[in-house]
Design an enzyme around this catalytic site. Structure first.
Site, mmCIF file in Angstrom:
data_model
loop_
_atom_site.group_PDB
_atom_site.id
_atom_site.type_symbol
_atom_site.label_atom_id
_atom_site.label_comp_id
_atom_site.label_asym_id
_atom_site.label_seq_id
_atom_site.Cartn_x
_atom_site.Cartn_y
_atom_site.Cartn_z
ATOM 1 N N LYS A 82 8.202 -1.628 -2.478
ATOM 2 C CA LYS A 82 7.586 -0.859 -1.386
ATOM 3 C C LYS A 82 8.661 -0.277 -0.470
ATOM 4 O O LYS A 82 8.639 0.916 -0.135
ATOM 5 C CB LYS A 82 6.633 -1.765 -0.599
ATOM 6 C CG LYS A 82 6.041 -1.142 0.648
ATOM 7 C CD LYS A 82 5.183 0.078 0.360
ATOM 8 C CE LYS A 82 4.977 0.891 1.628
ATOM 9 N NZ LYS A 82 4.202 2.095 1.429
ATOM 10 N N CYS A 105 6.264 4.442 9.329
ATOM 11 C CA CYS A 105 6.910 3.595 8.335
ATOM 12 C C CYS A 105 8.298 3.994 7.855
ATOM 13 O O CYS A 105 9.139 3.124 7.671
ATOM 14 C CB CYS A 105 5.987 3.437 7.140
ATOM 15 S SG CYS A 105 4.520 2.505 7.592
ATOM 16 N N GLU A 157 0.842 -1.197 0.000
ATOM 17 C CA GLU A 157 0.000 0.000 0.000
ATOM 18 C C GLU A 157 0.882 1.254 0.000
ATOM 19 O O GLU A 157 1.829 1.333 0.753
ATOM 20 C CB GLU A 157 -0.903 -0.021 1.236
ATOM 21 C CG GLU A 157 -1.879 1.121 1.292
ATOM 22 C CD GLU A 157 -2.612 1.288 -0.042
ATOM 23 O OE1 GLU A 157 -3.300 0.358 -0.475
ATOM 24 O OE2 GLU A 157 -2.474 2.364 -0.669
HETATM 25 N N1 LIG Z 1 0.183 3.588 8.272
HETATM 26 C C1 LIG Z 1 0.382 3.777 6.993
HETATM 27 O O1 LIG Z 1 0.139 4.849 6.482
HETATM 28 C C2 LIG Z 1 0.891 2.686 6.114
HETATM 29 C C3 LIG Z 1 1.245 1.455 6.628
HETATM 30 N N2 LIG Z 1 1.693 0.459 5.809
HETATM 31 C C4 LIG Z 1 1.995 -0.870 6.333
HETATM 32 O O2 LIG Z 1 0.762 -1.533 6.630
HETATM 33 C C5 LIG Z 1 0.901 -2.383 7.763
HETATM 34 C C6 LIG Z 1 -0.134 -2.011 8.801
HETATM 35 O O3 LIG Z 1 0.093 -0.689 9.213
HETATM 36 P P1 LIG Z 1 -0.997 0.124 10.051
HETATM 37 O O4 LIG Z 1 -2.340 -0.102 9.480
HETATM 38 O O5 LIG Z 1 -0.482 1.501 10.153
HETATM 39 O O6 LIG Z 1 -0.887 -0.625 11.471
HETATM 40 P P2 LIG Z 1 -1.882 -0.531 12.707
HETATM 41 O O7 LIG Z 1 -1.067 -0.852 13.904
HETATM 42 O O8 LIG Z 1 -2.659 0.738 12.646
HETATM 43 O O9 LIG Z 1 -2.924 -1.715 12.460
HETATM 44 C C7 LIG Z 1 -2.614 -3.060 12.530
HETATM 45 C C8 LIG Z 1 -3.761 -3.792 13.209
HETATM 46 O O10 LIG Z 1 -3.535 -5.191 13.102
HETATM 47 C C9 LIG Z 1 -4.100 -5.809 14.247
HETATM 48 N N3 LIG Z 1 -3.569 -7.166 14.402
HETATM 49 C C10 LIG Z 1 -2.285 -7.539 14.639
HETATM 50 N N4 LIG Z 1 -2.183 -8.876 14.655
HETATM 51 C C11 LIG Z 1 -3.416 -9.374 14.430
HETATM 52 C C12 LIG Z 1 -3.937 -10.688 14.309
HETATM 53 N N5 LIG Z 1 -3.157 -11.759 14.426
HETATM 54 N N6 LIG Z 1 -5.251 -10.826 14.079
HETATM 55 C C13 LIG Z 1 -6.054 -9.740 13.957
HETATM 56 N N7 LIG Z 1 -5.615 -8.478 14.046
HETATM 57 C C14 LIG Z 1 -4.308 -8.293 14.275
HETATM 58 C C15 LIG Z 1 -3.721 -4.860 15.371
HETATM 59 O O11 LIG Z 1 -4.564 -5.056 16.501
HETATM 60 C C16 LIG Z 1 -3.896 -3.493 14.704
HETATM 61 O O12 LIG Z 1 -5.179 -2.947 14.956
HETATM 62 C C17 LIG Z 1 2.347 -2.207 8.228
HETATM 63 O O13 LIG Z 1 3.111 -3.241 7.663
HETATM 64 C C18 LIG Z 1 2.755 -0.882 7.634
HETATM 65 O O14 LIG Z 1 4.133 -0.830 7.388
HETATM 66 C C19 LIG Z 1 1.781 0.643 4.456
HETATM 67 C C20 LIG Z 1 1.427 1.839 3.889
HETATM 68 C C21 LIG Z 1 0.944 2.956 4.663
HETATM 69 O O1 LIG Z 2 4.400 3.161 3.990
HETATM 70 C C1 LIG Z 2 3.860 4.093 4.530
HETATM 71 O O2 LIG Z 2 3.514 4.109 5.724
HETATM 72 C C2 LIG Z 2 3.616 5.379 3.799
HETATM 73 O O3 LIG Z 2 4.670 6.274 4.227
HETATM 74 C C3 LIG Z 2 4.558 7.590 3.727
HETATM 75 O O4 LIG Z 2 3.326 8.171 4.122
HETATM 76 P P1 LIG Z 2 3.123 8.861 5.554
HETATM 77 O O5 LIG Z 2 4.220 8.466 6.467
HETATM 78 O O6 LIG Z 2 1.737 8.579 5.954
HETATM 79 O O7 LIG Z 2 3.201 10.431 5.274
HETATM 80 P P2 LIG Z 2 4.193 11.333 4.394
HETATM 81 O O8 LIG Z 2 3.391 12.371 3.745
HETATM 82 O O9 LIG Z 2 5.067 10.530 3.561
HETATM 83 O O10 LIG Z 2 5.066 12.049 5.515
HETATM 84 C C4 LIG Z 2 6.016 11.336 6.285
HETATM 85 C C5 LIG Z 2 6.804 12.317 7.130
HETATM 86 O O11 LIG Z 2 7.681 13.092 6.329
HETATM 87 C C6 LIG Z 2 7.472 14.463 6.577
HETATM 88 N N1 LIG Z 2 7.717 15.205 5.323
HETATM 89 C C7 LIG Z 2 7.113 14.831 4.171
HETATM 90 C C8 LIG Z 2 7.350 15.503 3.008
HETATM 91 C C9 LIG Z 2 8.229 16.600 3.003
HETATM 92 O O12 LIG Z 2 8.501 17.261 1.975
HETATM 93 N N2 LIG Z 2 8.821 16.944 4.175
HETATM 94 C C10 LIG Z 2 8.591 16.283 5.335
HETATM 95 O O13 LIG Z 2 9.151 16.623 6.389
HETATM 96 C C11 LIG Z 2 6.042 14.575 7.041
HETATM 97 O O14 LIG Z 2 5.823 15.723 7.773
HETATM 98 C C12 LIG Z 2 5.940 13.321 7.889
HETATM 99 O O15 LIG Z 2 6.460 13.535 9.170
HETATM 100 C C13 LIG Z 2 4.569 7.530 2.191
HETATM 101 O O16 LIG Z 2 4.390 8.853 1.670
HETATM 102 C C14 LIG Z 2 3.474 6.610 1.669
HETATM 103 O O17 LIG Z 2 3.561 6.500 0.260
HETATM 104 C C15 LIG Z 2 3.633 5.239 2.300
HETATM 105 O O18 LIG Z 2 2.579 4.391 1.905
#
Ligand SMILES: NC(=O)C1=CN([C@@H]2O[C@H](COP(=O)(O)OP(=O)(O)OC[C@H]3O[C@@H](n4cnc5c(N)ncnc54)[C@H](O)[C@@H]3O)[C@@H](O)[C@H]2O)C=CC1
Ligand SMILES: O=C(O)[C@H]1O[C@H](OP(=O)(O)OP(=O)(O)OC[C@H]2O[C@@H](n3ccc(=O)[nH]c3=O)[C@H](O)[C@@H]2O)[C@H](O)[C@@H](O)[C@@H]1O
Length: 464
Positions: free
Chosen positions: A222, A278, A162
């Site tokens: 990713k 992340c 994602e």
């Molecule tokens: N937060 C973001 O913006 C992004 C995160 N990712 C990736 O996506 C993954 C998830 O990230 P988030 O959604 O931020 O994490 P999160 O911590 O918000 O959500 C994960 C959820 O999974 C649940 N969980 C864990 N083990 C479980 C199990 N065995 N059965 C059922 N539920 C279970 C937890 O209780 C928690 O609510 C990570 O690998 C992260 O690196 C990728 C892109 C964007």
């Molecule tokens: O794998 C993930 O979790 C995600 O991580 C980032 O998304 P996110 O961390 O939600 O937000 P960003 O907009 O990337 O910002 C990350 C951090 O960098 C900082 N940032 C971003 C951009 C910039 O120009 N300067 C800067 O300081 C932001 O303030 C923030 O603290 C990536 O942008 C997503 O594509 C990815 O899916």
């Protein structure tokens, strides 16, 4: 193969919004998001859709359209696995805090638990989709666990990382730059599984934005994307320090550099340091993977991105202490914003946590205002660091409901998150309520320097 039932394990920042959009756009598919966290699921099911556990612009409208129709949130993981023909794994994969790879590798225990549970429950063929961010070659481990159950079920494993960013999650999901699907291209069943997932996305994403690759490329892309993005932030932040000593202005430098179409204008905003769940964890993971293959130069190269980011947070805090006549002991410092970026209530790895910790170690009194982050979360973030007791944190850190309130009688204010509302504050009135000289530190280069100086502030901004 047409998908009728999707299950997503993990109702977090990725699972929740991603599945809500899939459900909204695919009314012909039932989507059930499951989680072990009962409180989180209860919040997703809250009658008042504004109380869903994740704040994202536009998300409550998507949820209210699909929830109860073909979008369900539940704690019954087994039932959802059993019914599904496609299972997304969207659980957390944080940095390991113990054992081999401590502080570097991704902790895959929740991923493995999911695989074992799927293996135990499944009685019909399933497509298992890695939605979590995973080290390259994790699909092989999943395959080994799933294929050794001996119950005759065929599992196809896809990687579908994602790329959404928090704060713009709904828009990113509705209009993705690309959807990446990795699978077993050399095998007919693998290709069928990939096509089934392509069909899901094609409900709203045009085919030329859907990229199919082999699994390892998808997993590694990713980590690479996050590393490149974070690298840009560390690059401009490195320049911000140089700007401060030379009289250049980092916003002008990033504009001039970003107008080169080969470089591009995005992601060149200097800041107090990147946060979020992340960037740091994924780069540490990349460094760990490179080291584990003996690629030390590759590892060192990427590690610099983190070293620079830590330095940026530390020097921002150190500058506050230095500017306030080398001591902040007993001084009140207002922190405006706690979230790691605007438009999210997520605080994971937010620079504010580390800056507050540094200032608290110098015996400052901190007052925090953030429009979306709860008091409970702010204390939890500080307690997690373990630098001092929970009681000490509650004594030295107060949380208030407005930016104005935070600044009353403060020696200094530090702008930590670029919330839009900070642009509209009556800074003259805030200045009047602060102790003099009133210091203002802009960690986001958000405010107009001249206006702040005209208001009376001793003004310091990152990169200027
Ligand atoms: N937060 C973001 O913006 C992004 C995160 N990712 C990736 O996506 C993954 C998830 O990230 P988030 O959604 O931020 O994490 P999160 O911590 O918000 O959500 C994960 C959820 O999974 C649940 N969980 C864990 N083990 C479980 C199990 N065995 N059965 C059922 N539920 C279970 C937890 O209780 C928690 O609510 C990570 O690998 C992260 O690196 C990728 C892109 C964007
Ligand atoms: O794998 C993930 O979790 C995600 O991580 C980032 O998304 P996110 O961390 O939600 O937000 P960003 O907009 O990337 O910002 C990350 C951090 O960098 C900082 N940032 C971003 C951009 C910039 O120009 N300067 C800067 O300081 C932001 O303030 C923030 O603290 C990536 O942008 C997503 O594509 C990815 O899916």
């Amino acid at each position: 193969m047409k998908i009728k039932n999707i299950c997503c394990i993990g109702a977090g920042y990725v699972g929740g919004p991603t599945m809500s959009v899939i459900a909204q756009k695919c009314p012909d598919i039932n989507v059930t998001v499951v989680d072990l966290n009962e409180k989180r699921i209860a919040a997703w099911n809250d009658e008042d859709v504004e109380n869903i556990p994740i704040y994202e612009p536009g998300l409550s409208a998507v949820v209210s359209e699909a929830r109860g129709r073909n979008l369900f949130f539940s704690t019954d993981v087994d039932e959802a696995i059993d019914k599904a023909d496609m299972i997304f794994i969207s659980v957390n994969t944080p940095t390991k805090t113990y054992g081999i790879g401590k502080g570097m590798a991704a902790d895959l225990k929740w991923i493995e638990l999911c695989a074992r549970q799927i293996a135990k429950i499944a009685t019909s063929d399933k497509i298992v989709v890695e939605k979590s961010t995973l080290p390259v070659r994790t699909a092989q481990a999943l395959k080994n666990i799933l294929e050794n159950t001996g119950n005759g079920v065929n599992f196809q494993i896809l990687s579908n990382p994602e790329f959404l960013a928090e704060g713009t999650a709904v828009d990113d999901l509705l209009n993705p730059d690309r959807v990446l699907i990795g699978g077993d291209i050399d095998n007919e069943k693998g290709r069928e599984a990939m096509q089934a997932l392509v069909d899901v996305y094609e409900h709203w994403v045009s085919n030329d934005h859907i990229l199919t690759t082999n699994v390892w490329s998808s997993e590694l892309s990713k980590l690479t994307a996050n590393a490149f993005l974070a690298q840009r932030v560390s690059s401009i932040n490195a320049m911000s320090e140089l700007c401060e000593v030379t009289g250049a202005d980092v916003n002008e430098v990033s504009k001039a550099v970003g107008m080169d179409s080969r470089i591009g204008a995005k992601f060149l905003k200097a800041s107090v340091g990147f946060g979020g769940s992340c960037f740091q964890k994924d780069i540490l993971n990349l460094v760990y993977i490179a080291k584990s293959f003996g690629l030390n130069e590759v590892a060192d190269y990427w590690e610099q991105v983190i070293i620079m980011n830590d330095h940026q947070k530390r020097r921002f805090a150190a500058n506050i202490v230095r500017t306030l006549y080398n001591t902040v002991s007993g001084k009140k410092i207002a922190m405006l914003g706690w979230a790691f970026k605007k438009d999210t209530n997520d605080t994971r790895e937010a620079a504010s946590i580390y800056v507050a910790d540094y200032l608290l170690s110098e015996q400052a009194e901190i007052v925090v205002y953030d429009p979306k982050v709860t008091e409970e979360q702010i204390y939890a973030d500080l307690d997690y660091l373990g630098s001092r007791t929970g009681e000490e944190n509650r004594k030295s850190v107060k949380i208030v409901n407005t930016a104005e309130e935070a600044c009353v009688d403060a020696h200094a204010a530090a702008l930590m998150t670029e919330w839009d509302e900070f642009l509209d504050l009556d800074w003259d009135a805030i200045y009047d309520e602060m102790l003099k000289p009133a210091f203002l530190f802009d960690g986001r280069k958000l405010l107009n320097k001249k206006e702040m100086i005209d208001s009376g502030f001793k003004f310091y901004a990152i990169g200027n």
